[in-house]
Structures are given as C-alpha cells and as structure tokens.
Design a protein around this motif. Structure first.
Motif, PDB file in Angstrom:
ATOM      1  N   LEU A 197      55.592  32.623  46.931  1.00  0.00           N
ATOM      2  CA  LEU A 197      54.342  33.385  46.783  1.00  0.00           C
ATOM      3  C   LEU A 197      53.500  33.062  45.650  1.00  0.00           C
ATOM      4  CD1 LEU A 197      55.511  36.962  47.791  1.00  0.00           C
ATOM      5  CD2 LEU A 197      53.865  35.761  49.022  1.00  0.00           C
ATOM      6  N   ASN A 198      52.306  32.977  46.101  1.00  0.00           N
ATOM      7  CA  ASN A 198      51.119  32.568  44.931  1.00  0.00           C
ATOM      8  C   ASN A 198      50.915  33.949  44.281  1.00  0.00           C
ATOM      9  OD1 ASN A 198      51.071  29.867  45.439  1.00  0.00           O
ATOM     10  ND2 ASN A 198      49.503  30.008  46.779  1.00  0.00           N
ATOM     11  N   GLN A 199      50.378  33.791  43.151  1.00  0.00           N
ATOM     12  CA  GLN A 199      49.847  34.806  42.293  1.00  0.00           C
ATOM     13  C   GLN A 199      48.448  34.368  41.877  1.00  0.00           C
ATOM     14  OE1 GLN A 199      52.177  35.052  38.691  1.00  0.00           O
ATOM     15  NE2 GLN A 199      53.932  36.409  39.804  1.00  0.00           N
ATOM     16  N   TYR A 200      47.526  35.582  42.223  1.00  0.00           N
ATOM     17  CA  TYR A 200      46.055  35.256  41.952  1.00  0.00           C
ATOM     18  C   TYR A 200      45.402  36.326  41.166  1.00  0.00           C
ATOM     19  CZ  TYR A 200      47.092  32.797  46.391  1.00  0.00           C
ATOM     20  OH  TYR A 200      47.434  31.962  47.312  1.00  0.00           O
ATOM     21  N   THR A 201      44.140  36.213  40.735  1.00  0.00           N
ATOM     22  CA  THR A 201      43.425  36.809  39.754  1.00  0.00           C
ATOM     23  C   THR A 201      42.595  37.803  40.671  1.00  0.00           C
ATOM     24  OG1 THR A 201      43.871  35.421  37.937  1.00  0.00           O
ATOM     25  CG2 THR A 201      41.959  37.091  37.772  1.00  0.00           C
ATOM     26  N   VAL A 202      42.385  39.015  40.526  1.00  0.00           N
ATOM     27  CA  VAL A 202      41.334  39.893  41.100  1.00  0.00           C
ATOM     28  C   VAL A 202      40.345  40.335  40.209  1.00  0.00           C
ATOM     29  CG1 VAL A 202      40.996  41.766  42.473  1.00  0.00           C
ATOM     30  CG2 VAL A 202      43.090  40.478  42.867  1.00  0.00           C
ATOM     31  N   THR A 203      39.024  39.849  40.269  1.00  0.00           N
ATOM     32  CA  THR A 203      38.042  40.367  39.473  1.00  0.00           C
ATOM     33  C   THR A 203      37.093  41.410  40.124  1.00  0.00           C
ATOM     34  OG1 THR A 203      38.132  38.278  38.557  1.00  0.00           O
ATOM     35  CG2 THR A 203      36.412  39.705  37.988  1.00  0.00           C
ATOM     36  N   TRP A 204      36.838  42.581  39.375  1.00  0.00           N
ATOM     37  CA  TRP A 204      36.217  43.546  39.837  1.00  0.00           C
ATOM     38  C   TRP A 204      34.895  43.701  39.069  1.00  0.00           C
ATOM     39  CZ3 TRP A 204      38.605  46.260  43.819  1.00  0.00           C
ATOM     40  CH2 TRP A 204      39.887  46.004  43.988  1.00  0.00           C
ATOM     41  N   LYS A 205      33.488  43.371  39.646  1.00  0.00           N
ATOM     42  CA  LYS A 205      32.294  43.331  39.117  1.00  0.00           C
ATOM     43  C   LYS A 205      31.567  44.596  39.504  1.00  0.00           C
ATOM     44  CE  LYS A 205      32.463  38.549  37.764  1.00  0.00           C
ATOM     45  NZ  LYS A 205      31.543  37.324  38.084  1.00  0.00           N
ATOM     46  N   ASN A 206      30.438  44.683  38.535  1.00  0.00           N
ATOM     47  CA  ASN A 206      29.494  45.773  38.924  1.00  0.00           C
ATOM     48  C   ASN A 206      28.261  44.941  39.637  1.00  0.00           C
ATOM     49  OD1 ASN A 206      28.107  48.058  39.341  1.00  0.00           O
ATOM     50  ND2 ASN A 206      28.069  48.631  37.084  1.00  0.00           N
ATOM     51  N   HIS A 207      27.418  45.468  40.322  1.00  0.00           N
ATOM     52  CA  HIS A 207      26.272  45.009  40.985  1.00  0.00           C
ATOM     53  C   HIS A 207      25.588  43.797  40.243  1.00  0.00           C
ATOM     54  CE1 HIS A 207      22.719  47.029  39.219  1.00  0.00           C
ATOM     55  NE2 HIS A 207      23.725  47.777  38.779  1.00  0.00           N
ATOM     56  N   ASN A 208      25.613  43.984  38.823  1.00  0.00           N
ATOM     57  CA  ASN A 208      24.682  43.209  38.108  1.00  0.00           C
ATOM     58  C   ASN A 208      25.499  42.149  37.440  1.00  0.00           C
ATOM     59  OD1 ASN A 208      26.418  44.861  36.131  1.00  0.00           O
ATOM     60  ND2 ASN A 208      24.802  45.492  35.193  1.00  0.00           N
ATOM     61  N   GLY A 209      26.765  41.955  37.778  1.00  0.00           N
ATOM     62  CA  GLY A 209      27.682  40.900  37.371  1.00  0.00           C
ATOM     63  C   GLY A 209      28.680  41.143  36.279  1.00  0.00           C
ATOM     64  N   GLN A 210      28.352  42.700  35.731  1.00  0.00           N
ATOM     65  CA  GLN A 210      29.392  43.106  34.683  1.00  0.00           C
ATOM     66  C   GLN A 210      30.691  43.133  35.185  1.00  0.00           C
ATOM     67  OE1 GLN A 210      28.479  47.047  33.799  1.00  0.00           O
ATOM     68  NE2 GLN A 210      30.213  47.059  32.101  1.00  0.00           N
ATOM     69  N   VAL A 211      31.797  42.546  34.462  1.00  0.00           N
ATOM     70  CA  VAL A 211      33.099  42.438  34.807  1.00  0.00           C
ATOM     71  C   VAL A 211      33.758  43.848  34.468  1.00  0.00           C
ATOM     72  CG1 VAL A 211      35.297  41.752  34.426  1.00  0.00           C
ATOM     73  CG2 VAL A 211      33.350  40.094  34.523  1.00  0.00           C
ATOM     74  N   LEU A 212      34.331  44.778  35.354  1.00  0.00           N
ATOM     75  CA  LEU A 212      34.668  45.836  35.317  1.00  0.00           C
ATOM     76  C   LEU A 212      36.144  45.996  35.060  1.00  0.00           C
ATOM     77  CD1 LEU A 212      32.750  47.884  37.920  1.00  0.00           C
ATOM     78  CD2 LEU A 212      32.291  47.798  35.689  1.00  0.00           C
ATOM     79  N   GLU A 213      36.830  45.002  35.423  1.00  0.00           N
ATOM     80  CA  GLU A 213      38.338  44.798  35.555  1.00  0.00           C
ATOM     81  C   GLU A 213      38.767  43.699  35.914  1.00  0.00           C
ATOM     82  OE1 GLU A 213      40.750  48.557  36.559  1.00  0.00           O
ATOM     83  OE2 GLU A 213      41.879  47.249  37.739  1.00  0.00           O
ATOM     84  N   VAL A 214      39.794  43.092  35.379  1.00  0.00           N
ATOM     85  CA  VAL A 214      40.608  41.778  35.863  1.00  0.00           C
ATOM     86  C   VAL A 214      42.053  41.843  36.083  1.00  0.00           C
ATOM     87  CG1 VAL A 214      41.116  39.505  35.280  1.00  0.00           C
ATOM     88  CG2 VAL A 214      38.846  40.347  34.909  1.00  0.00           C
TER      89      VAL A 214
END
Length: 807
Positions: A220-237
């Motif tokens: 099984l592969n492992q991946y990175t999930v990035t959560w961004k706001n509408h303006n591109g601001q990174v909220l959580e990785v």
C-alpha cells in the motif's frame, strides 16, 4: 610452530607471538627401476616433474615392450605430507584412451589394442545446468565405429540447458523469461499496476538450474493530503495517509471574508488514492439555486438552464449535496441582462455555446478547476472585457471568443494543451504578440505559448519561436505556398488541422520535443516523407488522411495512442508485409502497427509478435476470419478493429499481455479498469466487467440480443451503434450512464429496460431505432439529450417524475 620468549621475572604484561616455520616434505618420482628424482620442498611450493623421460623396458612375463605413459595425477603444489609419484607405462602396441570431465579430470581410462573399437562409458559425465551430448576428439565428435589407432584424449560436449522464470502478478502470468546458467542478467517485465500500491518482483537466482516462479509483491502506498483555504493558505498537512483510507481534516473550520459560509471541500473528500489537495469551498449566502435548472450527471450536477434575470450571477457550487461540475450547452444562451458571472471551483467543463450571445456580459470569473471550454462558449459576447483562464485549463475549443469585439487581451495558462481555431474572428480589438511573421498568444512570463496565425501568408517559410509550446488548430491550414517550417526548440503539440491542405509541404522532420500530433494535423498535404521525433506519444485521428503522395513514415517506439483513420487514403504509403498483413514501424521494429489485413479472404492470420498497435478497422472485410490471437506485446487496439468480420467468433489474448485479456474468448477486456473494449457477434459478457467501451460492439450486425451483467456501470459512446439486427437488450440496475448514440441505428431494437440508477440520457442515444415503439424513462432520469429518440416510431413513452430537461 613455537612461542616466542617471555620473562616470568619481568613485572609487566607481555605479548608473546607464535613463530611458524614452513614444514618441508619429501617429493619422490620413481620409475620401474627406482628413484628418478627426490627432493625436500617447502609446503605449498610448486612441484616440477622430471625433465628426463623414463626409458622403456621389456616386461619379463609378457615379453612386451613397455613405454612411459605419464606420472599419474601430479599435484601442482607440495601437499602437507610426503608424496611419491610412480611412473605409469603401457604396452608399446597399446593405445591409451582417456575420457575426461568438463574440468579435465579423468572420468574413465582404457588401454586397448591398436585398431580395436571402444565403446562410450555407460554413464555420462555431469555438468550443472548442461545436458551431455557426445564425446569429442579435439573439436570433432568421436566416431566409435572406427578402431583406435593412437592415444586418445576424449572430452565431453555439453549443451546448455534453458530454464524459465515465470513472472506472475494477481494470479496471472505477466511474462515468461528464458535463461541459462551463462545468463548474467535479464530484463524484468513491468509489473501490472495496482491502484494505490507499489510493487516489486520477488527474488530469483540465475545460477539455479531449474524453472522458477516469481511473484509480484504489492505494498500500500502512502500519500500526503493537503488542506487549503480558498486563497491557497495551507490549513493542515497530513502525511503517510494509506491508500484507501478516508482523509480527515482536524483543523479549525475555514473562513472567507464576506457573505460566505463554509460548504465542504473541492474535490469532495473521498478515500485516498494519491497525493491530493483539498480546497475549502464556500457558499454565498446570497446565491440562489431557484434560478437554475440542474440535471443529475451521477457524481455531480450540471447547469442546464438559467431562468433568472439577475445582472450579476454566481453559479452555486453544490446542489442537493452534490458538486455542480458543468455548465451545459445553451445554459445562458442569448441572455440579455447578464453582466457578470462567477463560476465556482467545482465546475470542470463549460460546454458548447454555454454563454453564446450574452451581449451585455462584461466579466467572467472562472473557478480554479475548469479543465475544458468548448466551442463557441463565449462567442458573440460583444461586451466581454475580462475573463480569467485558470492554471489547470487544458483545452479551449474553436471560436470560443468569436465576435468578442470588446476583448483586448487574454492570459493563457501554461497548462494549456489545445487551442482552437478562429479563436478571435471578428474580435478586431484583440492584441497578439508578433514574432517573425507570426502572431502568438501566451502570458506575461511567456507571450509565445501558442502560435495563432501566420501574418503574411504569401511567404514560403515560417520560423516558430523557441518558447512556443502549441501550434494552434488550423493556424497554418490552407497556406499552399508554405514549403519550409522551422519548428524551433519548444513545440510539444501540433494542433488539430494545423497544416491541413498545405500543398507545398513535401518533406518534414519533426523535432524530438514534439509529443502530440492533433486530429487531421496534416490532412490533405502533399507530404511524401515525414520523420517523427522519438518522443511522439499521441497521433490524432486522420492526422495524415488523404496524403495521397505520402510514401514513407516512421512510427517511434514512444507511441502510446493512435487515432482513427490516421492513414486513410494514403494510397502510396509503403508498408512492411508479414503473413497476410501490412505493417508500419521503424528500423528497429518494422511491425509496430498492424495497418491492415492485406488478404481479406483469409480464414486465419498471424499477427507479428512485435506488434504493439492494431489500427482502426484493421480487419475490415475479413468475413471468413473465425479466430484471431492478440500477441503479448499489443498495447492498443483501435476502435472497430474487427469491422465486417461476420464469422469471427473467437478471440484469444496471450496470457502475458499486460493490457488486455479475453477470459471467455468472446470479448477483449482492458485489464486496468475491466472495460470491455471489443466485442463480437457472439459475445457473452463475463462477470467482472465494469464498463462497455466506446464503439465496443459497433457494427456487430449479426447480433440479435445482449444481456449486460450486473456490475457494469457505464456504456460508452456508440457502443452498440449499427447493430442492425439487435432486437433486445437487458440492462442491469448497476448502469448509471449511457454514452452518446450508444444504441443509435439499431434498426430492429424493440425492447430495452433502463436502470433506475440512470440519471440522464445522452444525445442521440436511440436515434434511428426505427422499431422502438415504447419505453419507460425511470424516475432517476433528470435530463434527455438532443436527438435521443429522433427518427424512431415511439408511440408510448412514460416520463419519470424527475425529468427537468429535454434537448
């Protein structure tokens, strides 16, 4: 050996070393009389045999003269003991015959009279990884039927054994590699991909003389999930998220200034299948859905029509808890009040004529995920001055901004791969970048991204800027005087019909940076020879159609896709013959593409083992062909490949083929997604098939009925078109989509049941089904495309209660 000295009276630690002295041993050579040579030698020193050959003597018992033969097996080095080597003799009239092993050891020894015949040993010598063949005298096989006349030193001849390494993945054979014990290395086959997994082959030993089975191991592969706001601001990785796990956002709820509320994520959160970015989606508290007509497309909704009268419109991003993914054809057509429109990030597609003739429209704000803008989408928007084209946009169709007379500039994203023709016709105010007799359009960083047009079309040559990526659709079409093209160093894509009917072009060499040749790119040109670069992956339909003078072309190994009728009406094109087929390819592989079956009256054909592509309608008219085998290297089969093969009832795919399979030998199925790509008149669709591909059964004109098993979710474009004798179709409840013209021209179709999970009927679905008199549209269907029931004898049609649109 002996220990060195030490002193017990010395009050300190002492180190005593062992002293070794090399032993000496007696080496003796004796003949029949006694000692010939004797000496005391150090252990491991070389042994030198006497230089003088012992004399012959007469055996007193037999009276025969005995002559010296050898000293026996003499060691190379002095062993760890005294040793005596005794001279060996033979009768003067005898022959000494020695059978040796592969490493020159004595296997068997004979003393025979001259002219006496010998027989081979009953047991054969053994060499790992080899099979004994015969005994050799020098380099010649010894003839045991002849008498022996002299001393013989016979050596064995061995044949190298071959073994198989069987590579298997998912219980299916991927490849069989043959090796022997002299093989240093092998090329491992590619492991069939498994979504969300990394893979590697198990171990094997090329020095192990036996067949071996090697299994693919998937992790099984492992991946990175990035959560961004509408303006591109990174909220959580979130890192190391396993494939198949559901991502979860654990931060504070995203916010957006103004009259907006958080409304989920784009794309919709789903099980993890790769690195992904989720962007917060907001819903305007001012946006209204009552002014829109929506149609359910399955995974999302489409705007079918706007029925409001607002000047400033914001398209909702969701409807009934699903994303709004497209603005359909004519949705805003001819709206005279609309001045600005905001398209949400959820929208992927702007369809044909969606905003055509919106004469007051001045500003368009496209969401960040729009991938496609189709033909005439904003044509004749006379007041349009501002529109953003987001990075990620791939295709802009023909005439999208035709007649947009107020539009003066446009910034194209670098992601663009297709730029339509006549884009700015009658948009006189639009400003393009000029370079070397040509107009370009791009962006601030690269103003030369797309070649748009040649300025002075009386010139015979054109030089394309090195920063140009795309030659736009029809940008050089119909320029008969053009003879010379300098493609520069940056062109990757030649657009649709880019050089159509350029009758002055006779020979071309495309640079290695070109990856894609569009539909009809060189249609009707006077080309006699074209050399494709070594990175071409895609050749569009009809790319070289009607090039009557074309005699020579190379197809590179980089090729991944070839469209329909690419070489249609290329009557003088040279090809390579094999069995009953004509092929195209390159110097290393002349059989890359099966162009056509030359002898259409055949009942059998052998496709070359190096063939990777089978052309559209390659078997056209082979009406006596009953069976065909697809070799292991074939990775692409064109649509309707078996057109007109009325007797074909069996298709076999080599088990080692990595792309296709034919589990019941009546249909070809793509392994990657279990899509049935090519069917026959007698096909029984096996369980496990998930979709019916475009044109899969097209022109199967002997088929009378078909039952599609449960689990199939979609039927492709024209999948059953021109099945002239098809009368009944049984569809499972799992069907959620049916492509355009899927059952068109099925003249005898009288009965078909539609799934209660079907959400829309596409354009032309049952067009010209002349025997179809009644049908029930389930409640799940929200829209019916144009011409869906055109040219039928429908007398009784029962519409479901969710229907909102008929095209």
């Amino acid at each position: 050996g002996a220990w060195g000295t030490y002193n017990l009276d010395l009050p300190q630690n002492q180190e005593v070393l062992a002293v070794y002295t090399v032993n000496k041993y007696t080496v003796t050579f004796k003949d029949h009389k006694g000692v010939v040579k004797e000496e005391s030698l150090d252990f491991g020193s070389p042994i030198v045999i006497p230089s003088e050959i012992p004399a012959s003597y007469t055996d007193l018992e037999t009276g025969k003269n005995r002559v010296f033969l050898d000293w026996g097996q003499v060691d190379d080095m002095v062993p760890s003991h005294d040793v005596v080597y005794q001279a060996r003799y033979k009768n003067e009239d005898e022959c000494h015959v020695v059978f040796r092993t592969h490493d020159n050891r004595v296997f068997k020894e004979l003393f025979v009279n001259k002219n006496e015949k010998i027989v081979a040993p009953t047991e054969n010598p053994v060499k790992e990884g080899y099979t004994f063949d015969s005994w050799l005298n020098g380099d010649v096989e010894y003839n045991f039927n002849l008498g022996v006349t002299t001393d013989l030193n016979l050596t064995p001849k061995f044949n190298l054994n071959t073994y198989k390494i069987i590579f298997k993945a998912n219980d299916e054979v991927v490849a069989i590699v043959v090796f022997d014990l002299e093989t240093e290395s092998i090329t491992e086959p590619a492991i069939p991909p498994k979504e969300g997994h990394s893979a590697q082959w198990g171990t094997y030993d090329l020095k192990l003389g036996q067949d071996q089975e090697v299994l693919a191991t998937y992790t099984l592969n492992q991946y990175t999930v990035t959560w961004k706001n509408h303006n591109g601001q990174v909220l959580e990785v979130d890192e190391n998220v396993l494939y198949g796990d559901m991502p979860e956002y654990n931060g504070d709820e995203p916010t957006k200034e103004g009259e907006f509320i958080f409304n989920g994520w784009s794309p919709s959160v789903s099980v993890c299948k790769g690195d992904i970015e989720y962007t917060a989606v907001f819903k305007s508290t001012l946006a209204q859905t009552d002014d829109f007509v929506f149609a359910d497309l399955g995974e999302g909704y489409a705007v079918i029509n706007y029925i409001g009268n607002s000047m400033d419109v914001e398209v909702p991003s969701t409807y009934l808890d699903k994303p709004v993914t497209s603005i359909e054809q004519w949705a805003f057509y001819g709206n005279k009040t609309l001045k600005s429109v905001v398209i949400p990030d959820s929208v992927l597609y702007i369809r044909y004529d969606a905003f055509n003739s919106c004469s007051q429209l001045t500003t368009v704000t496209l969401g960040s995920n729009v991938k496609l803008i189709e033909m005439d989408a904003f044509a004749d928007c006379l007041s349009l001055t501002t529109i953003n084209l987001p990075e990620g946009l791939i295709e802009i169709g023909d005439r999208v901004f035709l007649g947009c007379s107020s539009l003066t500039s446009l910034s194209l994203p670098n992601s663009l791969e297709s730029f339509g023709s006549n884009m700015f016709m009658a948009a006189e105010a639009f400003v393009l970048t000029e370079y070397e007799n040509a107009h370009y359009l791009g962006n601030q960083t690269n103003p030369y991204l797309v070649f748009v047009e040649m300025i002075d079309q009386t010139k015979t040559s054109i030089k394309i800027h090195d920063n140009c990526k795309i030659i736009g659709d029809e940008s050089l079409a119909y320029i008969n005087g053009l003879t010379t093209i300098d493609f520069g160093n940056g062109v990757e894509i030649i657009g649709n019909s880019a050089f159509r009917f350029c009758e002055g072009i006779s020979k071309l060499t495309l640079p290695n940076n070109i990856k894609k040749i569009g539909i009809g790119a060189f249609y009707g040109t006077s080309l006699t020879k074209i050399t494709l670069g070594n990175k071409v992956k895609h050749i569009g339909s009809g790319a070289f159609e009607s090039c009557y003078n074309l005699t020579e072309i190379n197809l590179p190994d980089s090729l991944e896709y070839i469209g329909d009728y690419v070489f249609s009406s290329c009557f003088n094109l040279s090809s390579n013959a094999y069995d009953k087929g004509n092929y195209l390819g390159n110097q290393d592989n002349p059989y890359l593409l099966l162009l056509e079956v030359r002898e259409t009256g055949t009942s059998a054909i052998n496709i070359h083992e190096n063939t990777k592509f089978i052309n559209t309608v390659a078997f056209n008219g082979c009406k006596y062909l009953t069976s065909v085998t697809i070799p292991k290297n074939v990775q692409f089969i064109g649509k309707s490949a078996f057109y007109g093969c009325d007797s074909l009832n069996k298709v076999i795919v080599d088990e080692a083929n990595q792309v296709y399979k034919a589990p019941n030998k009546t249909a070809i199925i793509r392994k990657e997604d279990n899509c049935l790509t090519h069917g026959l008149n007698n096909t029984i669709i096996p369980k496990g098939v998930r979709s019916i591909g475009d044109f899969a059964f097209s022109n199967c004109d002997q088929m009378t009925s078909i039952e599609i098993p449960d689990g199939v979710t979609s039927i492709g474009i024209s999948a059953f078109r021109y099945c002239m004798k098809l009368e009944t179709v049984v569809l499972p409840e799992s069907i959620i989509s049916i492509g355009q013209y899927a059952f068109a021209d099925c003249y005898q179709l009288t009965k078909i049941n539609l799934s209660n999970n079907l959400t829309y009927l596409s354009e032309g679905t049952f067009n010209r089904c002349k025997a179809l008199a009644n049908i029930v549209i389930p409640d799940s269907v929200t829209s019916i495309g144009a011409y869906a029931f055109a040219n039928t004898i429908i007398e009784d049609i029962n519409f479901g209660n969710s229907l909102v649109y008929i095209g």
